[in-house]
Write an enzyme that holds these catalytic residues in place. Structure first.
Site, short mmCIF file in Angstrom:
data_model
loop_
_atom_site.label_atom_id
_atom_site.label_comp_id
_atom_site.label_asym_id
_atom_site.label_seq_id
_atom_site.Cartn_x
_atom_site.Cartn_y
_atom_site.Cartn_z
N GLY A 187 0.87 -1.17 0.00
CA GLY A 187 0.00 0.00 0.00
C GLY A 187 0.90 1.22 0.00
O GLY A 187 1.48 1.59 -1.02
N SER A 188 1.06 1.83 1.19
CA SER A 188 1.98 2.97 1.27
C SER A 188 3.43 2.51 1.35
O SER A 188 4.35 3.32 1.26
CB SER A 188 1.63 3.83 2.49
OG SER A 188 1.78 3.07 3.67
N CYS A 189 3.65 1.22 1.54
CA CYS A 189 5.02 0.67 1.57
C CYS A 189 5.67 0.83 0.19
O CYS A 189 5.00 1.00 -0.81
CB CYS A 189 5.01 -0.81 1.91
SG CYS A 189 4.53 -1.18 3.59
N ILE A 190 7.00 0.72 0.21
CA ILE A 190 7.75 0.82 -1.05
C ILE A 190 8.57 -0.45 -1.26
O ILE A 190 9.20 -0.94 -0.33
CB ILE A 190 8.76 2.00 -0.99
CG1 ILE A 190 8.07 3.31 -0.63
CG2 ILE A 190 9.57 2.10 -2.27
CD1 ILE A 190 7.58 4.11 -1.78
N GLY A 227 4.09 3.19 -2.51
CA GLY A 227 3.81 4.54 -2.03
C GLY A 227 2.40 5.02 -2.32
O GLY A 227 2.17 6.21 -2.52
#
Lengths: 151, 195
Positions: free
Chosen positions: A26-29, A92
């Site tokens: 999700g917001s992880c890279i 991200g």
């Protein structure tokens, strides 16, 4: 083909051939750094732009700066040359907004770019932002990144 | 942090709240409910396995009003959502439809809003307080990405208490869960109440 899952806060490096996979970002890279000449590539699954690195020693790639540092070091120990390194990033996304932390995906991207720039590592490809989760696969043999989204 | 016996009481309160709240989705469906309460350093260990799940789910998220702190999620797997939407829109429960369109998304958002409001209302009544929530957001996406975002959220908290309230209707094959992440202030309020 050797397939390695890279969970949150983890990083893995493969030499010659194999696939590195970070699921449900999700917001992880998913940060990929590779040396095309020496055929070494690694992936880190980065959670948040900043945080207490000591809190989770079993998750050494939770935050951008330690993730880049450790990934580069490991690539070099696997035969990579720091002057050949290139990077790709994906993730991200902004799935939810949280009052407490603004736009974490965007901050994550900025923090990773800053860490890469500090080490003169060029970003050769990126797919960041948006509001949908991604699964990212990196093929070390072809040095290509594949992104899957379920819409 | 709550003592063991206090946690047991809280579990009972949450089960009652979950039961009443799930019942408000549809009086025609009999849901079974089981609650669990966790005191944690962070939520990693609890959800590590879930963070890589690519299964799709509908997730309705609503933050508690600022003065309380915390967040609540209402989550249903895609197949369960499909069945529930069919029931609520008076269709055959197993009717297949392609993409979730505006009608289906609005239905789920409304369900999320109602159940979260009812759930928090029940908990508020027990603790003689008022736990209000912001308007909900809904996403239809991979389960893993949601958990990762939730864990990132919990990193900002000094203490982490998570209440999980799964509900299910075995007859209809519908399941889901509420996840309530309690902020520092609301934990203190619960502790004060028990004291």
């Amino acid at each position: 083909m050797n397939k390695e899952e890279v969970g949150i806060g983890q990083f893995k490096v493969i030499k010659d051939s194999g696939e590195l996979i970070a699921r449900s970002l999700g917001s992880c890279i998913a940060l990929v750094i590779y040396d095309r000449t020496n055929k070494v590539g690694g992936m880190a699954h980065v959670l948040a732009p900043e945080g207490n690195d000591e809190k989770r020693l079993d998750k050494p790639a939770m935050y951008p700066e330690p993730a880049v540092k450790r990934l580069v070091r490991k690539i070099i120990t696997h035969g990579g040359d720091k002057d050949n390194l290139e990077a790709k990033i994906a993730g991200g996304a902004q799935m939810f907004s949280f009052k407490s932390d603004g736009a974490p995906g965007e901050k994550n991207v900025k923090a990773i770019k800053k860490s890469l720039e500090k080490r003169n590592i060029e970003i050769t490809g990126e797919d960041v932002g948006g509001n949908k989760a991604r699964t990212v696969k990196f093929d070390v043999n072809s040095m290509s990144m594949k992104i899957e989204m379920k819409i | 942090m709550l003592e063991d016996n206090q946690q047991e009481i809280l579990k009972g309160v949450l089960e009652t709240a979950g039961k009443k709240s799930a019942g408000s989705i549809s009086t025609m469906i009999d849901f079974s409910v089981n609650a669990d309460v966790y005191n944690l350093q962070d939520a990693f260990d609890l959800y590590e396995a879930e963070m890589e799940k690519e299964d799709m789910a509908f997730i309705v998220k609503s933050e508690l009003k600022e003065e309380k702190g915390g967040i609540t999620f209402f989550m249903m797997p895609e197949e369960s959502t499909r069945k529930l939407v069919n029931v609520l829109l008076d269709r055959n429960i197993d009717e297949r439809f392609g993409k979730f369109g505006q009608e289906e998304m609005s239905t789920m958002k409304e369900v999320g809003n109602i159940v979260i409001g009812n759930f928090l209302g029940e908990v508020s009544d027990y603790f003689d307080t008022s736990i209000l929530h912001d308007p909900p957001e809904i996403v239809h996406d991979m389960i893993g990405s949601f958990f990762a975002d939730m864990i990132r959220y919990t990193q900002n908290l000094e203490e982490v208490m998570i209440a999980e309230v799964p509900f299910a209707s075995e007859d209809l094959g519908i399941e889901g869960r509420y996840i309530l992440v309690l902020g520092d202030d609301i934990i203190k309020e619960f502790v004060d109440y028990f004291d």
